[in-house]
Design a protein around this motif. Structure first.
Motif, PDB file in Angstrom:
ATOM      1  N   CYS A 136       0.677  -0.948  -0.125  1.00  0.00           N
ATOM      2  CA  CYS A 136      -0.277   0.177   0.442  1.00  0.00           C
ATOM      3  C   CYS A 136       1.072   1.426   0.386  1.00  0.00           C
ATOM      4  N   TYR A 191      -0.652   3.962   0.088  1.00  0.00           N
ATOM      5  CA  TYR A 191      -0.711   5.082   1.539  1.00  0.00           C
ATOM      6  C   TYR A 191      -0.193   4.277   3.069  1.00  0.00           C
ATOM      7  N   CYS A 207      -1.639   4.558   6.512  1.00  0.00           N
ATOM      8  CA  CYS A 207      -2.984   5.453   7.829  1.00  0.00           C
ATOM      9  C   CYS A 207      -2.216   5.146   9.140  1.00  0.00           C
ATOM     10  N   PHE A 246      -2.965   3.972  11.413  1.00  0.00           N
ATOM     11  CA  PHE A 246      -3.812   3.399  12.603  1.00  0.00           C
ATOM     12  C   PHE A 246      -3.804   1.728  11.888  1.00  0.00           C
ATOM     13  N   CYS A 247      -2.514   1.982  11.200  1.00  0.00           N
ATOM     14  CA  CYS A 247      -2.775   0.156   9.828  1.00  0.00           C
ATOM     15  C   CYS A 247      -1.432  -0.835  10.148  1.00  0.00           C
ATOM     16  N   PHE A 290      -1.392  -3.553   8.651  1.00  0.00           N
ATOM     17  CA  PHE A 290      -1.284  -4.018   7.699  1.00  0.00           C
ATOM     18  C   PHE A 290      -0.725  -4.023   6.246  1.00  0.00           C
ATOM     19  N   ARG A 291      -0.764  -2.799   6.564  1.00  0.00           N
ATOM     20  CA  ARG A 291       0.492  -2.256   5.036  1.00  0.00           C
ATOM     21  C   ARG A 291       1.519  -2.832   5.140  1.00  0.00           C
ATOM     22  N   LYS A 333      -5.911   9.214   1.526  1.00  0.00           N
ATOM     23  CA  LYS A 333      -6.429   8.175   1.047  1.00  0.00           C
ATOM     24  C   LYS A 333      -7.684   9.604   1.062  1.00  0.00           C
TER      25      LYS A 333
END
Ligand code: V47
Ligand code: SF4
Length: 361
Positions: A68, A70, A72, A74-75, A77-78, A194
């Motif tokens: 990703c 981006y 973020c 809070f992420c 996962f990326r 985003k």
């Protein structure tokens, strides 16, 4: 001793008269510690709408890439392109992951991924077509509005043209992710790259006009204020008045591992309060989901008494919550879901993605 917060009396009367709550009412509810009164009221609304039914589906998640561009905050996962642990599945990898889904009773694939030029429409259109051809009975619930916005920019398409192409390739409905908190103050701090609130809402408006049912989420428990949570719900309620296309509201509890925000986790008290307020405030949403992967199966059971009527599904291999420290982000079998709904005093109803009743247990 007075146990009922007197401020809730007026709000209770409004709910019982079928009057809509104002944003000020919502903020009052968040400031009240009287969770029992609030929960009992939300439960009455829930019972009037759905009786003792608790909906679930048999689904699996497919996250074709975690790459990703981006960031973020809070992420968990990326991954950056090329970083350790970054992946992008080929069409064959995806087909292999989904092989045998029908035999397992799965009716829905929930497909979302990171934002990367390597996963644009040139990647996803053939993927949807291949999945649809191999599994014509599986419902493909795919792409957050943030992904759609990215496809539109990359391919110079309008929202409508992009969604029409994806529908032609097999898209059946859209999940509710990417909404986070609509307030610009919050987005500027935690997810500035985003698509913004206006575009998120515009894409869902077009999706509804094209006949797609969609879901709506709210990622809470990080830097937002109670007023910003209420305003988020107010904007969803206004669009729902216009289109009626949302099926369900899903408050997602912030998880704090492996992400730069590194905030506090939400409390069970806040989780139940947020769910109950959502049930009262979103008077034009049919369903309220506790995504048990984020709330834990134990709290999701309690949440059924605080306005919730839907526990999502079996959720095989969800990766977004797992990456941010979710301990229950594995796989709950259908029988386990049925048992935990029954043990909480509710009637398990297996549903399709679009809430057709498939079986009652
Ligand atoms: O968009 C990201 C959120 C969403 C974290 O539509 C986080 O039926 C908590 O939208 N802590 C993806 N949440 C999940 C989602 C979803 C899940 C289940 C059902 C449906 C549905 C939708 O998860 C993202 C983002 O808002 N998220 N990081 C985190 N650390
Ligand atoms: Fe990318 Fe989605 Fe994570 Fe944001 S939440 S960084 S858009 S994968």
């Amino acid at each position: 001793m007075e146990t009922v917060d007197p401020r809730l009396r007026e709000i209770t009367a409004k709910v019982e008269a079928g009057e809509r709550l104002s944003e000020a009412d919502g903020i009052t509810l968040f400031s009240s510690p009287d969770l029992n009164t609030l929960g009992a009221l939300a439960n009455r609304v829930r019972l009037a709408r759905h009786g003792r039914a608790c909906y679930f589906n048999v689904n699996r998640h497919l996250n074709p890439t975690n790459v990703c561009v981006y960031r973020c905050r809070f992420c968990g996962f990326r991954r950056d392109p090329g970083a350790t642990g970054a992946y992008r599945m080929s069409i064959d990898d995806c087909l292999a992951a989904v092989a045998g889904a029908e035999e397992l009773g799965i009716t829905e694939l929930h497909i979302v991924g990171g934002i990367t030029p390597e996963a644009d429409l040139d990647y996803y259109e053939p993927l949807l077509r291949a999945l649809h051809a191999a599994h014509p009975s599986l419902h493909l619930k795919a792409f957050t509005a943030v992904e759609i916005a990215f496809f539109c920019r990359r391919h110079h398409l309008t929202h409508r043209a992009c969604l029409e192409r994806l529908i032609a390739a097999g898209l059946g409905s859209m999940p509710g992710g990417g909404a986070e908190i609509f307030a610009e103050r919050v987005r500027a701090s935690v997810c500035k790259e985003k698509a913004g609130a206006d575009e998120w809402l515009a894409i869902h408006r077009v999706a509804h006009a094209l006949g797609l049912r969609t879901n709506a989420t709210m990622l809470y428990g990080h830097i937002e204020t109670p007023a910003e949570r209420v305003n988020h719900m107010a904007r969803l309620r206004a669009l729902q008045d216009e289109t009626g296309g949302f099926q369900v509201f899903i408050p997602l509890a912030y998880h704090n591992e492996n992400n730069p925000l590194a905030g506090e986790m939400t409390t069970a008290f806040d989780d139940l309060k947020t769910l109950a307020i959502a049930r009262l405030f979103l008077d034009n949403f049919d369903h309220l989901k506790s995504f048990w992967v984020m709330h834990t199966p134990q709290l999701a059971q309690v949440a059924l008494h605080y306005g919730v009527d839907d526990l999502d599904g079996t959720v095989t291999e969800e990766r977004v919550t797992a990456a941010a420290g979710g301990r229950t982000a594995g796989h709950e079998s259908k029988q386990e879901l049925i048992d935990l709904i029954r043990a909480a005093g509710f009637e398990p109803v297996q549903r399709s993605t679009v809430y057709e009743e498939l079986a009652r247990y």
